[in-house]
Design an enzyme around this catalytic site. Sequence first.
Site, short mmCIF file in Angstrom:
data_model
loop_
_atom_site.label_atom_id
_atom_site.label_comp_id
_atom_site.label_asym_id
_atom_site.label_seq_id
_atom_site.Cartn_x
_atom_site.Cartn_y
_atom_site.Cartn_z
CB SER A 150 -0.87 -0.02 1.26
OG SER A 150 -1.43 1.24 1.50
CE1 TYR A 167 -4.06 -2.87 5.37
CE2 TYR A 167 -3.67 -0.52 5.06
CZ TYR A 167 -3.89 -1.77 4.53
OH TYR A 167 -3.91 -1.94 3.16
CE LYS A 216 -1.54 -4.46 3.16
NZ LYS A 216 -1.79 -5.81 2.67
#
Length: 341
Positions: free
Chosen positions: A124, A148, A152
């Site tokens: 991302s 989150y 990544k």
Amino acid sequence: MRFLLTGGAGCIGSHAGVALLNAGHEVVVLDNYINSSPEALRRVEKITGKHVTVYEGDCCNEADLDRVLDNEPVDAAVHFAGLKAVGESVRIPLDYYRNNLDSTIALCKRLAAHGIKRIVFSSSATVYGDQQPPMREDMPLGVCSCPYAWTKWMNEQILRDAVVADPEWSVVLLRYFNPVGAHESGLIGEDPSGIPNNLMPFICQTAAGMREKLFLFGNDYPTPDGTCIRDYIHVMDLAEGHVKALEYAIEHTGVETFNLGTGEGYSVYQVVNTFETVNNLQLNKETVARRPGDLPVSYADAAKAQRVLGWHARRSLEDMCRDAWHWQKLNPRGYRQEEDL
Ligand code: NAD
Ligand code: UD1
């Protein structure tokens, strides 16, 4: 070629399934449906007229992975499976770290055990953190803003280390910018559970009367109209990027990172105005205070994907707004039927 799509029933995985099948490849999906429905895969078959091989199971579970890989010879995997809600990741970080890291580690171990050392990973743009755009793949990674985003960041590092240890691996890290829109058929699209966090699904649900009002978070940013700027990319353009990334992974070893964005930024007001214009409707909306944690401006330098993969986004902001609304109108409750509620 034949590809394993973990999380293939999700929003991006289902669109990528369509793109891969349309390009003449075969797909095998492993999904535990924690955030999706098997109906999405039936619709992928309907759109393409092709078969999707489906396994229900957990990508963190090596036995579930073996059940797939023992039966399905594949050339590479795309690892879409993961949890992705920013706010939820702050509330239940350990679940995010467990699911998003364990799934990658288990998948790599079982792929390698089956002699398949090729993986395309859904990363991302959030890994860039708060840096000066355009975001380039060779920038140092930034400081992440939530668990989150850290998952990544950490997954990228895990996969890079796997290549250092075993140069036979081929790893392609894809940094998605802001995927929106839906397949033009309106049969598959984004199906958020609960109140959407992201702009486009919130716009769609407001237009559909499911939300009373759209709140626009802040118009005092240092941008031309004061609202935040993002690199919105049509999910089918993003999906087609996976076809190119897999073809690249088949032909190369080592690790390579690509931004999947358009390279152009649009403001929140531009998105809202475009949505209203192309769909000929008015949204009930109000500008309110900033949302904590939002970056003023983020957009990709999209040159590397164009140069190396021969891929670039072709669809416009108008297409994104039209297709998102088409999906919403045809599927007011997403994949859920009245009787499921
Ligand atoms: P999604 O939630 O629609 O799809 C994820 C899929 O993974 C779901 O079908 C879910 O059921 C499945 N899944 C989750 N954990 C699993 C597990 N342990 N085993 C098997 N299946 C599991 O999300 P999406 O928007 O399609 O995103 C796909 C990937 O792209 C995710 O990794 C996400 O973090 C990443 N990504 C998404 C965006 C975005 O804006 N949508 C942006 C950047 C990166
Ligand atoms: C969010 C996540 C990011 C994630 C990305 C893609 C946060 C802080 N960031 O980013 O980590 O990678 O989604 O899933 O959650 N907006 C409104 N009203 C709304 C919703 C959004 O005005 O109801 C604005 C936001 O303030 C932002 C823009 O629309 O300026 C885009 O928001 P969103 O779709 O959530 O994407 P990101 O902020 O890029």
